[in-house]
Design an enzyme around this catalytic site. Sequence first.
Site: not given
Ligand code: NAD
Length: 269
Positions: A45-46, A122-123, A149, A151, A186
């Site tokens: 996905d990344g 994504n976000e 207030r 994270d 948080a």
């Molecule tokens: P990455 O490619 O390792 O992605 C992290 C994980 O998020 C992977 O398992 C991937 O399959 C999953 N992912 C990404 N988009 C998704 C979606 N739309 N639905 C379900 N799973 C999804 O790491 P990266 O390249 O840095 O990807 C960035 C993404 O990682 C950010 O957009 C964020 O959504 C996600 N992320 C997740 C967390 C968490 O779940 N706690 C924390 C930080 C970032």
Amino acid sequence: MRYYIVSKGDHKSNSIKENMEAQMEANNMIKDADEPEIVISVGGDGTLLEAFHQYCHRVNETAFVGVHTGHLGFYADWLPHEVDKLIEEIADGDYEVIQYPLIDIIVNYNDDKEPSHHIALNEATMKTEDNTTLVADVNLRGQHFERFRGDGLCISTPSGSTAYNKALGGALIHPSLRAIQLTEIASINNRVFRTVGSPIVMPEHHYCLITPVDQRVIMTSIDHVTTKHHNVESIEYRVAKQRVRFARFRPFPFWKRVHDSFISDGRDE
Ligand code: NAD
């Protein structure tokens, strides 16, 4: 058909990319890094997020498709052994285009700097630079809503609702809904400080404006990219006018993808 392939860069993804390029050339498809009609990401996905950001200036003209070389991805949902079939279908032009909402982000500065515009698949998150408590006023559609207030705050798209948003306790939203979701990271809640605590889903004609209080250095993350912004006045989030286009060669409904990613992929059923 003009195409381009973005690889994660590891050995497996690179060799799949090279094999696909050879087959696509044999099928008279043209490799075009500048104006591709279809962009294939090979990795996870990344990698698809990276490919999207590489070509998000032409979202109306480019459709994306993802091949995964690790575990099943949300966007990267083709397996390496299926790429021959995928190439055949691309060559036949036999695909449907489905469109998902994006977030439009504007960072406003309190110096002479012009606002910066960004787009997220994504976000987008907002935090302080040193992990201290973010204090920020949240304004929804022109009305003050709360002083946050905690994270940080996360604003996600429906297709991003299964990513970071899900880990924050946000709702999963079907991508046919043109909406954005605001989720707390948080928050501090006690007798003195109060936030609503629940994720908020906003329709496309609403917007969310977040103004940091006494903090001007803000870290934003937009999908996989984190950026430090100085002298931030406020950040505005809304459903973008443009939508991302995915090339669909077979039905793979959203709830089936949620099921296969989080519940079971069928191997143990
Ligand atoms: P990455 O490619 O390792 O992605 C992290 C994980 O998020 C992977 O398992 C991937 O399959 C999953 N992912 C990404 N988009 C998704 C979606 N739309 N639905 C379900 N799973 C999804 O790491 P990266 O390249 O840095 O990807 C960035 C993404 O990682 C950010 O957009 C964020 O959504 C996600 N992320 C997740 C967390 C968490 O779940 N706690 C924390 C930080 C970032």
